[in-house]
Design a protein around this motif. Structure first.
Motif, PDB file in Angstrom:
ATOM      1  N   LYS A  72       0.869  -1.174   0.000  1.00 18.06           N
ATOM      2  CA  LYS A  72       0.000   0.000   0.000  1.00 18.06           C
ATOM      3  C   LYS A  72       0.908   1.227   0.000  1.00 18.06           C
ATOM      4  O   LYS A  72       1.812   1.336   0.822  1.00 18.06           O
ATOM      5  CB  LYS A  72      -0.905   0.002   1.240  1.00 18.06           C
ATOM      6  N   THR A  73       0.703   2.136  -0.937  1.00 17.34           N
ATOM      7  CA  THR A  73       1.552   3.322  -1.040  1.00 17.34           C
ATOM      8  C   THR A  73       1.071   4.412  -0.086  1.00 17.34           C
ATOM      9  O   THR A  73      -0.031   4.345   0.440  1.00 17.34           O
ATOM     10  CB  THR A  73       1.534   3.892  -2.468  1.00 17.34           C
ATOM     11  N   ASP A  74       1.933   5.417   0.129  1.00 16.75           N
ATOM     12  CA  ASP A  74       1.498   6.619   0.833  1.00 16.75           C
ATOM     13  C   ASP A  74       1.237   7.699  -0.218  1.00 16.75           C
ATOM     14  O   ASP A  74       1.420   7.472  -1.418  1.00 16.75           O
ATOM     15  CB  ASP A  74       2.535   7.067   1.871  1.00 16.75           C
ATOM     16  N   HIS A  75       0.807   8.900   0.208  1.00 21.47           N
ATOM     17  CA  HIS A  75       0.445   9.920  -0.781  1.00 21.47           C
ATOM     18  C   HIS A  75       1.651  10.444  -1.544  1.00 21.47           C
ATOM     19  O   HIS A  75       1.540  10.838  -2.703  1.00 21.47           O
ATOM     20  CB  HIS A  75      -0.335  11.064  -0.129  1.00 21.47           C
ATOM     21  N   PHE A  76       2.842  10.421  -0.921  1.00 22.34           N
ATOM     22  CA  PHE A  76       4.049  10.855  -1.621  1.00 22.34           C
ATOM     23  C   PHE A  76       4.323   9.930  -2.813  1.00 22.34           C
ATOM     24  O   PHE A  76       4.439  10.366  -3.951  1.00 22.34           O
ATOM     25  CB  PHE A  76       5.279  10.831  -0.697  1.00 22.34           C
ATOM     26  N   MET A  77       4.450   8.655  -2.519  1.00 24.01           N
ATOM     27  CA  MET A  77       4.768   7.685  -3.560  1.00 24.01           C
ATOM     28  C   MET A  77       3.669   7.626  -4.618  1.00 24.01           C
ATOM     29  O   MET A  77       3.944   7.516  -5.816  1.00 24.01           O
ATOM     30  CB  MET A  77       5.001   6.296  -2.961  1.00 24.01           C
ATOM     31  N   ASN A  78       2.431   7.731  -4.175  1.00 23.60           N
ATOM     32  CA  ASN A  78       1.308   7.672  -5.111  1.00 23.60           C
ATOM     33  C   ASN A  78       1.389   8.800  -6.141  1.00 23.60           C
ATOM     34  O   ASN A  78       1.198   8.582  -7.339  1.00 23.60           O
ATOM     35  CB  ASN A  78      -0.012   7.747  -4.351  1.00 23.60           C
ATOM     36  N   ASP A  79       1.686  10.013  -5.673  1.00 23.82           N
ATOM     37  CA  ASP A  79       1.818  11.166  -6.574  1.00 23.82           C
ATOM     38  C   ASP A  79       2.919  10.936  -7.597  1.00 23.82           C
ATOM     39  O   ASP A  79       2.754  11.192  -8.791  1.00 23.82           O
ATOM     40  CB  ASP A  79       2.156  12.440  -5.776  1.00 23.82           C
ATOM     41  N   VAL A  80       4.067  10.454  -7.123  1.00 22.99           N
ATOM     42  CA  VAL A  80       5.220  10.257  -7.997  1.00 22.99           C
ATOM     43  C   VAL A  80       4.981   9.106  -8.973  1.00 22.99           C
ATOM     44  O   VAL A  80       5.364   9.181 -10.148  1.00 22.99           O
ATOM     45  CB  VAL A  80       6.503  10.032  -7.165  1.00 22.99           C
ATOM     46  N   LEU A  81       4.339   8.049  -8.511  1.00 21.43           N
ATOM     47  CA  LEU A  81       4.030   6.925  -9.394  1.00 21.43           C
ATOM     48  C   LEU A  81       3.078   7.337 -10.515  1.00 21.43           C
ATOM     49  O   LEU A  81       3.281   6.978 -11.677  1.00 21.43           O
ATOM     50  CB  LEU A  81       3.416   5.770  -8.593  1.00 21.43           C
TER      51      LEU A  81
END
Length: 320
Positions: A72-81
């Motif tokens: 499960k990603t966090d919002h940082f990683m989700n944005d970058v992905l």
């Protein structure tokens, strides 16, 4: 009787410097008081590292790279992905975050490695490279094979600069330059009404980094990708840290550095790597077709000398 005054407190210049993500950062801003703090910046950058740094053992990205299937990603990683997928498809696969095992194999990853990979090793690694092996849905990042690993270094630093800019803006700061590892985000003008000035770096004829031009602007981001600072030497040959995810080998073209202007640093940072992976004519054509991008190129001519050129839109920012 009431008296009204047009007096406005004078804005002062403040500067914060530090070290994060393996590099230096410098933040300059104008405000009535020291609204932003080094503690606040460092805390933000630490959070980002816990998400996407390959050099922090327990980071979320390392958890994914060790996982068999998903996290499960966090919002940082989700944005970058999300941005990484977008740039992957727009660049027809030149930008590919699954390049991680190739980066490591060529000695540019978090583990020490001085041995050049063999053709057999490259061929084997390529079986586990390609964004088609990833899926991002509802905050879950999954992979088709356990050996798939990602590296967000080509875009996460730009994103970090954008988050620093957001932090400053939330503090009520309207005029600033935020720089992390050469990636820059600007908001202006200065209190006296003049625009911000940014040095555009590139190599001299002997390869020494110099300021080749000065840009003048009040908004947006400028980032640079190049192979003249970060490389390995193999005999007389320079091995670039920028790896072609399709062939498995370091980039070998005429490009030396690419500086990109975009509305935000995550976009500029992602696309400067894309343009480094193209030949010059292809790169210029690519930029001219996209209103959200402008670029400045330093490259080798056929005779080995160093030259530069730029997209039509980049010219308006240069004052020197």
């Amino acid at each position: 009787m009431l008296f009204y005054s047009n007096f406005k407190p004078e804005l002062k210049q403040y500067k914060i410097t530090g070290f994060a993500q393996g590099t230096d950062y410098t933040i300059m801003y104008y405000a009535k008081d020291s609204l932003a703090t080094k503690k606040g910046i460092d805390s933000l950058l630490d959070e980002i590292d816990l998400s996407m740094s390959l050099y922090k053992k327990g980071s979320l990205i390392n958890q994914f790279n060790r996982a068999d299937q998903q996290i499960k990603t966090d919002h940082f990683m989700n944005d970058v992905l999300k941005k990484s997928f977008e740039i992957y498809y727009d660049s027809k696969g030149i930008f590919d975050i699954t390049v991680a095992p190739l980066v490591q194999a060529w000695g540019f990853g978090p583990k020490a490695n001085n041995k050049e990979p063999s053709k057999t090793e490259i061929k084997s690694i390529l079986k586990n490279v390609g964004i088609s092996n990833l899926k991002l849905a509802d905050g879950i990042l999954s992979k088709t094979k356990p050996a798939i690993q990602i590296d967000l270094n080509g875009i996460a630093q730009g994103y970090s600069v954008d988050l620093i800019a957001d932090y400053l803006i939330k503090k009520g700061i309207k005029s600033f330059v935020a720089e992390l590892g050469g990636e820059i985000r600007i908001a202006g003008p200065k209190p006296d009404g003049t625009p911000m000035k940014i040095g555009i770096e590139g190599p001299d004829q002997d390869g020494t980094p110099i300021i080749r031009h000065v840009a003048s602007l009040n908004t947006g981001a400028i980032t640079t990708s190049g192979n003249y600072r970060k490389f390995h030497q193999s005999g007389k040959k320079k091995i670039s840290h920028l790896i072609n995810a399709k062939t498995g080998y370091p980039l070998e073209n005429e490009m030396i550095s690419v500086t990109v202007y975009a509305e935000n640093a995550i976009t500029a940072d992602g696309y400067d790597n894309v343009l480094m992976g193209m030949h010059l004519k292809q790169a210029l054509k690519f930029v001219e077709k996209r209103e959200n991008l402008q670029a400045y190129f330093v490259y080798h001519k056929k005779d080995g000398s160093i030259a530069d050129t730029l997209s039509t839109g980049f010219k308006k920012y240069l004052i020197k």
